[in-house]
Every structure is written in C-alpha cells, then in structure tokens.
Design an enzyme around this catalytic site. Structure first.
Site, mmCIF file in Angstrom:
data_model
loop_
_atom_site.group_PDB
_atom_site.id
_atom_site.type_symbol
_atom_site.label_atom_id
_atom_site.label_comp_id
_atom_site.label_asym_id
_atom_site.label_seq_id
_atom_site.Cartn_x
_atom_site.Cartn_y
_atom_site.Cartn_z
ATOM 1 N N GLY A 45 1.608 -71.275 -32.032
ATOM 2 C CA GLY A 45 1.748 -70.670 -33.147
ATOM 3 C C GLY A 45 0.819 -70.078 -34.823
ATOM 4 N N CYS A 46 1.645 -69.643 -35.395
ATOM 5 C CA CYS A 46 1.188 -69.006 -36.715
ATOM 6 C C CYS A 46 1.150 -70.585 -36.915
ATOM 7 C CB CYS A 46 2.485 -68.762 -37.398
ATOM 8 S SG CYS A 46 2.276 -68.556 -39.145
ATOM 9 N N PHE A 47 -0.183 -70.480 -37.534
ATOM 10 C CA PHE A 47 -1.257 -71.215 -38.375
ATOM 11 C C PHE A 47 -0.870 -72.191 -39.203
ATOM 12 C CE2 PHE A 47 -4.542 -68.447 -38.415
ATOM 13 C CZ PHE A 47 -4.012 -67.356 -39.914
ATOM 14 N N TRP A 48 0.023 -71.440 -40.592
ATOM 15 C CA TRP A 48 0.527 -71.994 -41.602
ATOM 16 C C TRP A 48 1.228 -73.208 -41.536
ATOM 17 C CZ3 TRP A 48 2.479 -66.758 -43.135
ATOM 18 C CH2 TRP A 48 2.184 -65.813 -42.934
#
Length: 224
Positions: A45-48
C-alpha cells in the site's frame, strides 16, 4: 496460537493488526555467518506507512520509500499513481541480520504493516501500485517468503488467503524527497493519523521486542 486483534485504531480507519506466529523457516542456516547488512523490499500500500513501521523496527538501519516492478523511466510519483507503470509503492529496508532476521521482517510485514489479504488496494487507496508484494533478491528470500505464506494460510488466522505476490527484484528506485520520512514529518495529517500512526502503536503492542521508539530516518540520504 489464537489471533489477537487490536481494535484500538480500527475506528480511526486502520486495519486491526493480527498477531501472527514467526516463520518456521527463516533465512539463517545453522552454523552460517550472516552478512553485516542485508536488504529486503516490500510493497504494502502507500509507502508512507510501511516505511514508518520499519523505521520503528529494531535492527533496521535504513528504510527508503520508492518504486519497484517497473522501469526507471516511469519511476515518479505522478506516473506511478496512474496505476499503469507496473510499479508498486515499495520500501527498501536495509537491516542488520544479527539483530533482526528476514523472517522477522516478514512477520512484521504481514502482522502490522498492511493487510496482506487485499488485492490491488490498501485502506482507501486503490490500484495495482498499492498491491501487496515481496520483491526477492535471492533464492533464500524467495524460499522463506513462500514457505511463510503457506504457513500463515494454513493457520487460518487471517480472514482470507494471503494475496501477496512474489517477484524477483530487478531494480528499486527511491521516491522523491517529499515522500521520505513522511509519517514522522507529518504526524498530524489526517491520513497519517488515521491509517499509519495506529500501525506503529500496533507494532509496539504486538511485537514489543522488535519496537524502537526513535525512528531511523532517511534524512536526505537518498539520491535519485
């Protein structure tokens, strides 16, 4: 072993973490000497949020947000966000194998960092760039990941079968500076507070021996 669901953060939008067992098969063979450092590349998912989880993991020396699965020419956030590049938002994790093993990183990846049963999405984010994937660099990484997925599916601790794909790592391209250390630099953003900060809390609760309070940050070390 029974699944331990953490619902603190579920109402805020984060998936409840699941306490999963460590892998029966891990990287280090009996009597072998591990290298000084090693690298794992995961997409979830979102790498953050994935970056933030591993920045708070003992033994991790660096965790860089970036892109894997596509070409250098399309390794930019606007292009990857189209979902047409073949890239996944991924995190390259450099770690000390004498402190944390590849299998223990996989345990964190599947338990806390994301929902491995979702296909081409995580939370509010949709598209193949948000797929769950392990990019392996060696046959040993492939073997450990394959056997761990089979082990977890056999436990039926997760509500669905694991959808994580395995692919050989061809290249990893670091993301733009504004995507590095994003969760640490933006703790009060609605997205981070809703979807990512709960993951860090869940790591501390489920795997306290693996948790580090101060994150290891990229801090301008990445060159594109």
């Amino acid at each position: 072993m029974l699944a331990a669901l953490l619902y603190a953060g579920a109402t805020s939008g984060a998936r409840p973490a699941v306490a999963l067992p460590p892998p029966v098969v891990d990287m280090a063979a009996a009597g072998s000497s591990p290298p000084a450092t090693a690298t794992a590349v995961f997409a979830g998912g979102c790498f953050w949020g994935v970056q933030a989880v591993f920045q708070h993991t003992q033994g991790v020396l660096n965790a860089v947000s970036g892109y894997a699965g596509g070409s250098k020419e399309t390794a930019s956030y606007p292009q990857v966000s189209s979902g047409k590049t073949g890239h996944a938002e991924a995190v390259s994790i450099t770690y000390d194998p004498t402190v944390v093993s590849y299998g223990q990183l996989l345990q964190i990846f599947f338990s806390v960092a994301h929902d491995p049963t979702e296909i081409d999405r995580q939370g509010p984010d949709y598209g193949p760039q948000y797929r769950s994937a392990i990019f392996y660099s060696t046959p040993d990484e492939q073997r450990v990941a394959q056997q761990y997925i089979a082990q977890l599916d056999a436990t039926q601790l997760l509500p669905l079968k694991i959808a994580t794909t395995l692919a050989p790592l061809s290249n990893f391209y670091p993301a733009e500076d504004e995507h590095q250390d994003y969760a640490t630099r933006n703790p009060h953003s609605i997205y981070i507070a809703t979807y990512d900060r709960p993951k860090i809390t869940q790591l501390q609760t489920l795997l306290p021996d693996r948790f580090r309070e101060a994150p290891v940050l990229v801090a301008g070390q990445v060159s594109r």
